[in-house]
Scaffold this motif. Structure first.
Motif, mmCIF file in Angstrom:
data_model
loop_
_atom_site.group_PDB
_atom_site.id
_atom_site.type_symbol
_atom_site.label_atom_id
_atom_site.label_comp_id
_atom_site.label_asym_id
_atom_site.label_seq_id
_atom_site.Cartn_x
_atom_site.Cartn_y
_atom_site.Cartn_z
ATOM 1 N N ILE A 14 48.552 39.938 49.378
ATOM 2 C CA ILE A 14 49.460 39.762 48.391
ATOM 3 C C ILE A 14 49.987 39.162 48.746
ATOM 4 C CG2 ILE A 14 51.095 41.490 47.301
ATOM 5 C CD1 ILE A 14 51.048 44.059 49.604
ATOM 6 N N LEU A 43 50.640 44.734 42.347
ATOM 7 C CA LEU A 43 49.857 45.078 43.582
ATOM 8 C C LEU A 43 50.530 45.589 44.311
ATOM 9 C CD1 LEU A 43 47.103 43.725 44.318
ATOM 10 C CD2 LEU A 43 48.376 41.678 45.275
ATOM 11 N N SER A 71 40.432 43.842 42.593
ATOM 12 C CA SER A 71 40.541 45.237 43.180
ATOM 13 C C SER A 71 39.642 46.643 41.977
ATOM 14 C CB SER A 71 42.170 45.376 43.354
ATOM 15 O OG SER A 71 42.595 45.451 41.979
ATOM 16 N N PHE A 86 43.746 42.592 38.762
ATOM 17 C CA PHE A 86 43.392 41.309 40.234
ATOM 18 C C PHE A 86 42.738 40.410 40.778
ATOM 19 C CE2 PHE A 86 45.757 45.330 41.057
ATOM 20 C CZ PHE A 86 47.703 44.774 40.630
#
Length: 162
Positions: A14, A43, A71, A86
């Motif tokens: 992350i 996220l 993603s 993302f």
């Protein structure tokens, strides 16, 4: 590509994805704290609610270094479609096929999951990403000015129908 790996979530993923977005968009688009915080929040929420089979998350590493991510948020695919999010390739690795590999992986996942519609939001000026989207069947379907990041950009919605 030799030395490249695609991984799912791992401790620190992350932070790496958020840092890549924050650094790139601050340098090239003058996006600041609000943008970084939104990426981190969204996220984190996405991965906290991750549903195997409906959602996908990939991080590319090249020789152990973060190289990019993508993603697919597929939990709402039946209602609105799956959402591509993302997506980024670290600038030092651009032009090496990493973005292409991430897109192929994500679109193959969508095809296996049977998602009839995949969509994304971006903005005008990200030409290399747009080229990849269009090569993978996405078409521009909406444009409008937006200033949610602190300066005005032409936001764009793309979709891929199957």
């Amino acid at each position: 590509m030799a030395g490249m790996q695609l991984n799912g979530y791992y401790p620190g993923a992350i932070g790496e994805v958020v840092a890549a977005h924050a650094a790139y968009y601050a340098e090239h688009w003058d996006f600041g704290l609000g943008f970084e915080a939104k990426v981190a929040q969204e996220l984190g929420a996405f991965l906290a609610g991750f549903e195997e089979g409906h959602d996908g998350f990939w991080v590319a590493a090249l020789d152990g270094d973060f190289a990019g991510s993508i993603s697919i948020h597929g939990r709402d695919a039946g209602e609105r479609g799956a959402r591509l999010r993302f997506f980024i390739t670290d600038p030092k690795y651009q032009g090496r096929g990493i973005g292409e590999r991430l897109m192929r992986e994500a679109m193959a996942f969508c095809d296996r999951a049977g998602f009839a519609r995949v969509y994304l939001w971006t903005f005008e000026g990200l030409d290399a990403a747009r080229h990849l989207y269009e090569r993978h069947g996405f078409r521009l379907c909406r444009e409008e000015p937006g200033d949610q990041w602190g300066n005005t950009v032409k936001e764009q919605s793309f979709e891929r129908l199957r």
